[in-house]
Write an enzyme that holds these catalytic residues in place. Structure first.
Site, mmCIF file in Angstrom:
data_model
loop_
_atom_site.group_PDB
_atom_site.id
_atom_site.type_symbol
_atom_site.label_atom_id
_atom_site.label_comp_id
_atom_site.label_asym_id
_atom_site.label_seq_id
_atom_site.Cartn_x
_atom_site.Cartn_y
_atom_site.Cartn_z
ATOM 1 N N ALA A 1 -3.472 -84.266 1.817
ATOM 2 C CA ALA A 1 -2.036 -84.789 1.940
ATOM 3 C C ALA A 1 -1.933 -86.034 0.941
ATOM 4 C CB ALA A 1 -1.848 -85.082 3.312
ATOM 5 N N ARG B 1 5.686 -94.875 5.403
ATOM 6 C CA ARG B 1 5.480 -94.281 4.315
ATOM 7 C C ARG B 1 6.212 -93.253 4.160
ATOM 8 N NH1 ARG B 1 4.339 -89.718 6.006
ATOM 9 N NH2 ARG B 1 2.832 -89.383 7.661
ATOM 10 N N CYS C 1 3.782 -81.874 7.269
ATOM 11 C CA CYS C 1 4.700 -82.455 6.172
ATOM 12 C C CYS C 1 5.873 -81.577 6.013
ATOM 13 C CB CYS C 1 3.731 -82.253 4.907
ATOM 14 S SG CYS C 1 2.289 -83.447 4.650
ATOM 15 N N TYR D 1 5.606 -85.593 9.204
ATOM 16 C CA TYR D 1 4.566 -85.904 10.063
ATOM 17 C C TYR D 1 3.327 -85.401 9.244
ATOM 18 C CZ TYR D 1 7.548 -86.484 14.073
ATOM 19 O OH TYR D 1 8.524 -87.022 14.750
ATOM 20 N N THR D 2 2.410 -85.982 9.547
ATOM 21 C CA THR D 2 0.859 -85.578 9.345
ATOM 22 C C THR D 2 0.048 -85.750 10.313
ATOM 23 O OG1 THR D 2 -0.684 -85.720 7.435
ATOM 24 C CG2 THR D 2 0.163 -87.758 8.150
ATOM 25 N N TYR D 3 -1.443 -85.455 10.444
ATOM 26 C CA TYR D 3 -2.295 -85.601 11.240
ATOM 27 C C TYR D 3 -3.309 -86.434 10.341
ATOM 28 C CZ TYR D 3 -6.516 -84.486 14.013
ATOM 29 O OH TYR D 3 -7.817 -84.871 14.634
ATOM 30 N N SER E 1 -5.492 -88.121 2.117
ATOM 31 C CA SER E 1 -6.421 -87.659 2.953
ATOM 32 C C SER E 1 -6.887 -86.276 2.778
ATOM 33 C CB SER E 1 -5.760 -87.784 4.496
ATOM 34 O OG SER E 1 -4.632 -86.650 4.383
#
Length: 223
Positions: free
Chosen positions: A147, A75, A178, A79-81, A162
């Site tokens: 996010a 995507r 992000c 970075y995301t969690y 999310s």
């Protein structure tokens, strides 16, 4: 203009947790099937075990402590969690039937989440130059509560949003979420709202018709 129908879109709620790689594989296959006219469009609500995901703009310097698996998501974004206590919504819609406007799609997704959070008693907003959904944290500062990250393949969307219901917020410390390190991350639970995942899903579904109307009517392009 007639009101867009929600009945043509499958709404799926995944019981339990599903691994990120498995979800990505299944989402990619559904994307292909929608592109080929073999499957309905779908919104997929789920939860992942702890994972860090890397978007196409991810900078390795922002992976501070890779304590969990790191997966290339495909995507946009950095970075995301994802993890327990966070609700993830994957949106697979055919934009050939809905205006072929990716910017409008992203704007409509943001508006959908913001409207739902308002229904749940949380004021939130977009912030110029900062990706995601923002609110006022308990310390009075702005903090990220949601996010947004999307991909469009052959005009069919993938990934989505999310929202932090009650995750372990310390898990976000392993990355610069992000790419934004000047602001914190918050959750509904931290803001004093005790909400079951099913209740959040129902609130999102209640606003789904408004989301489609904004997307198909391109109201998002005007706000």
């Amino acid at each position: 203009m007639s009101t867009p129908s929600t009945e043509t879109v499958e709404w799926r709620v995944e019981p339990g947790q599903i691994g990120y790689r498995d979800a990505l594989e299944r989402m990619t296959e559904r994307n292909r099937a929608i592109c080929e006219g073999e499957a309905r469009e779908m919104v997929w609500m789920l939860e992942h075990p702890p994972v860090y995901t890397a978007g196409t703009s991810a900078d390795g310097a922002e992976l501070l402590d890779p304590r969990f698996e790191v997966v290339e998501a495909g995507r946009g974004g950095r970075y995301t969690y994802h993890g327990p206590g966070q609700r993830v919504g994957y949106i697979m819609l055919d934009l050939k039937q809905r205006g072929r406007d990716v910017r409008c799609f992203v704007h409509a997704v943001e508006g959908w989440v913001i409207a739902t959070l308002a229904d749940l008693g949380v004021e939130s907003w977009r912030s110029e130059g900062r990706i995601g959904i923002w609110t006022r944290d308990i310390d009075g500062r702005e903090a990220k509560i949601g996010a947004i990250g999307v991909r469009v393949r052959r005009w069919v969307t993938m990934h989505g949003f999310s929202v932090n219901i009650d995750p372990d917020l310390s898990h976000f410390a392993g990355i610069v979420p992000c790419g934004i390190d000047d602001f914190g991350v918050t959750s509904l639970a931290r803001l004093g709202i005790d909400l079951a995942p099913a209740a959040f899903d129902e609130a999102m579904q209640a606003r789904f018709g408004d989301f489609l109307e904004a997307l198909e009517g391109k109201a998002c392009a005007l706000s």
